[in-house]
Design a protein around this motif. Structure first.
Motif, short mmCIF file in Angstrom:
data_model
loop_
_atom_site.label_atom_id
_atom_site.label_comp_id
_atom_site.label_asym_id
_atom_site.label_seq_id
_atom_site.Cartn_x
_atom_site.Cartn_y
_atom_site.Cartn_z
N GLU A 156 0.79 -1.23 0.00
CA GLU A 156 0.00 0.00 0.00
C GLU A 156 0.82 1.28 0.00
N ASP A 157 2.07 1.23 0.49
CA ASP A 157 2.89 2.44 0.56
C ASP A 157 4.03 2.46 -0.45
N VAL A 158 3.98 1.58 -1.43
CA VAL A 158 4.99 1.58 -2.50
C VAL A 158 4.69 2.76 -3.44
N VAL A 159 5.61 3.70 -3.50
CA VAL A 159 5.41 4.89 -4.34
C VAL A 159 6.36 4.93 -5.53
N ALA A 160 7.39 4.10 -5.49
CA ALA A 160 8.41 4.16 -6.54
C ALA A 160 9.16 2.83 -6.61
N ARG A 161 9.94 2.67 -7.69
CA ARG A 161 10.77 1.49 -7.89
C ARG A 161 12.20 1.94 -8.20
N LEU A 162 13.16 1.29 -7.58
CA LEU A 162 14.56 1.67 -7.76
C LEU A 162 14.93 1.74 -9.24
N ALA A 163 15.52 2.87 -9.64
CA ALA A 163 15.91 3.07 -11.03
C ALA A 163 17.42 2.95 -11.21
N LYS A 164 18.20 3.83 -10.57
CA LYS A 164 19.65 3.85 -10.71
C LYS A 164 20.29 4.16 -9.36
N PHE A 165 21.52 3.68 -9.19
CA PHE A 165 22.30 4.12 -8.04
C PHE A 165 23.78 4.11 -8.40
N VAL A 166 24.51 5.05 -7.81
CA VAL A 166 25.96 5.09 -7.96
C VAL A 166 26.52 4.16 -6.90
N LYS A 167 27.25 3.15 -7.32
CA LYS A 167 27.73 2.14 -6.39
C LYS A 167 28.71 2.71 -5.39
N LEU A 168 28.52 2.40 -4.12
CA LEU A 168 29.45 2.79 -3.08
C LEU A 168 30.61 1.80 -3.07
N ASN A 169 31.84 2.31 -2.96
CA ASN A 169 33.03 1.47 -3.08
C ASN A 169 33.93 1.62 -1.87
N PRO A 170 34.02 0.59 -1.02
CA PRO A 170 34.91 0.67 0.14
C PRO A 170 36.39 0.65 -0.21
N ARG A 171 36.74 0.33 -1.44
CA ARG A 171 38.15 0.18 -1.83
C ARG A 171 38.64 1.28 -2.77
N ALA A 172 37.85 2.31 -2.94
CA ALA A 172 38.25 3.44 -3.80
C ALA A 172 37.60 4.71 -3.27
N THR A 173 38.09 5.85 -3.75
CA THR A 173 37.50 7.12 -3.34
C THR A 173 36.13 7.30 -3.98
N ASN A 174 35.15 7.70 -3.19
CA ASN A 174 33.79 7.94 -3.67
C ASN A 174 33.56 9.43 -3.86
N GLU A 175 32.64 9.75 -4.75
CA GLU A 175 32.25 11.15 -4.97
C GLU A 175 30.86 11.43 -4.45
N VAL A 176 29.95 10.46 -4.61
CA VAL A 176 28.56 10.70 -4.20
C VAL A 176 27.97 9.46 -3.54
N ASP A 177 26.94 9.69 -2.74
CA ASP A 177 26.07 8.64 -2.21
C ASP A 177 24.69 9.00 -2.73
N ALA A 178 24.32 8.42 -3.89
CA ALA A 178 23.13 8.92 -4.59
C ALA A 178 22.42 7.81 -5.35
N ALA A 179 21.10 7.96 -5.47
CA ALA A 179 20.28 6.99 -6.19
C ALA A 179 18.97 7.65 -6.60
N THR A 180 18.28 7.01 -7.55
CA THR A 180 16.96 7.46 -7.97
C THR A 180 16.00 6.28 -8.02
N ALA A 181 14.71 6.61 -7.94
CA ALA A 181 13.65 5.61 -8.08
C ALA A 181 12.54 6.19 -8.93
N PHE A 182 12.07 5.41 -9.91
CA PHE A 182 10.98 5.87 -10.77
C PHE A 182 9.70 6.00 -9.96
N LEU A 183 9.09 7.18 -10.02
CA LEU A 183 7.84 7.43 -9.30
C LEU A 183 6.69 6.71 -10.01
#
Length: 335
Positions: free
Chosen positions: A175-202
């Motif tokens: 009943e509370d599903v408003v979106a579905r995961l679309a894209k995300f920038v993978k988080l990497n513990p072994r390299a330098t990251n730039e963003v913690d970001a993702a989108t979901a299709f409404l």
């Protein structure tokens, strides 16, 4: 100093002075397995030190920002060396351990959907809708937030359910599903990251108001040319609501943040302190859009420290919005 001089100094300290100090500390038996090296931080060591650019004494003056995440460094030879090399044109602060925001407060079901509301992948506690943006490829509306909010720190699949309110705030499937995961920038513990970001299709059946930032006003667009130290900013998040702050440093490198998947390092981040009586952000505000004085979106909030800032309530860290938009191939709504 001018900003280019500070940038050069930041690079010199990170690549030459810090590694030499680490070698000396290890040779003397100090720090055990915890060092200042980025390589060790990427492997899961405790955070130590971050460098950036802070406001100086006049409008066009800046100085080196040094953020200590270990108290024992405050009187160390390393800090003395940094002071000498910068001719004391330095802003040194202890900020403590920096954690992703994850201590949510209750938030309710919001329709039409707006920024600032509780949201999350069905397996996480809660985060914040940063923006209702436009996917450049499909033209569809998407929810913008963090990877750790919408994609459960990489542990999600395209099409996974996103709830509003989030599970910790009572959200349930279906009943509370408003979106579905679309894209995300993978988080990497072994390299330098730039963003913690993702989108979901409404979901097409969900009403929304993309420009409405309740308690702030209407989103006026996007600021892509970057912020300057000292700039006033604000945000609306599902835990602390509307808060105001100022940028205390830009281009901060080696911001080390603790996640469930490990200890991650981020470069080129924005640092913000509260200008109010409370904290600028708290657990559950992750994913909030940072807006400048003209209501232009300029950053994506993703983490905060336990202390620091003028009121001692902590410092907030955000990804520059231009990098977020480019990596996810989206744009913020335009009035």
């Amino acid at each position: 100093m001018d900003i280019e001089s500070v940038r050069a100094l930041k690079t010199e300290i990170a690549t030459r002075i810090v590694p030499r100090a680490v070698h000396a500390i290890l040779a003397s038996g100090g720090f055990s397995i915890t060092t200042l090296s980025l390589a060790k931080a990427r492997a899961g060591a405790e955070p130590e030190l971050a460098l950036g650019v802070a406001p100086g004494r006049s409008r066009n003056d800046v100085k080196l920002a040094v953020r200590l995440q270990r108290r024992s460094l405050q009187g160390s030879k390393l800090i003395e060396t940094i002071r000498e090399r910068s001719r004391n044109e330095v802003d040194i602060r202890f900020v403590g351990r920096i954690d992703r925001q994850r201590l949510p407060w209750y938030r309710s079901r919001v329709r039409p959907l707006i920024a600032g509301a509780s949201v999350g992948h069905y397996k996480i506690t809660a985060g914040t809708i940063g923006a209702l943006a436009i996917d450049r490829g499909s033209g569809r509306l998407v929810i913008l937030s963090n990877n750790h909010v919408l994609a459960n720190e990489n542990d999600a699949r395209t099409g996974d359910a996103v709830l509003q309110p989030a599970a910790h705030d009572g959200g349930q499937r279906p009943e509370d599903v408003v979106a579905r995961l679309a894209k995300f920038v993978k988080l990497n513990p072994r390299a330098t990251n730039e963003v913690d970001a993702a989108t979901a299709f409404l979901a097409r059946s969900i009403d929304c108001d993309p420009l409405n930032y309740r308690g702030i006003g209407k989103l006026a667009g996007t600021k892509l040319d970057g912020l300057l130290p000292g700039a006033p900013v604000k945000k609306v998040g599902r835990t602390t609501g509307v808060t105001h702050g100022r940028v205390t440093a830009i281009e901060v490198d080696n911001v080390v943040v603790t996640y469930d998947i490990g200890t991650l390092s981020f470069d080129d981040q924005i640092e913000i302190e509260s200008t109010g009586r409370g904290a600028f952000s708290s657990g559950g505000d992750s994913g909030s859009l940072i807006l400048d004085n003209e209501n232009l979106g300029c950053g994506l909030l993703f983490a905060g420290s336990e202390t620091g800032g003028r009121n001692g309530r902590g410092l907030t860290y955000a990804n520059p919005i231009g990098v977020v938009l480019r990596k996810l191939a989206i744009q913020l709504a335009i009035p």
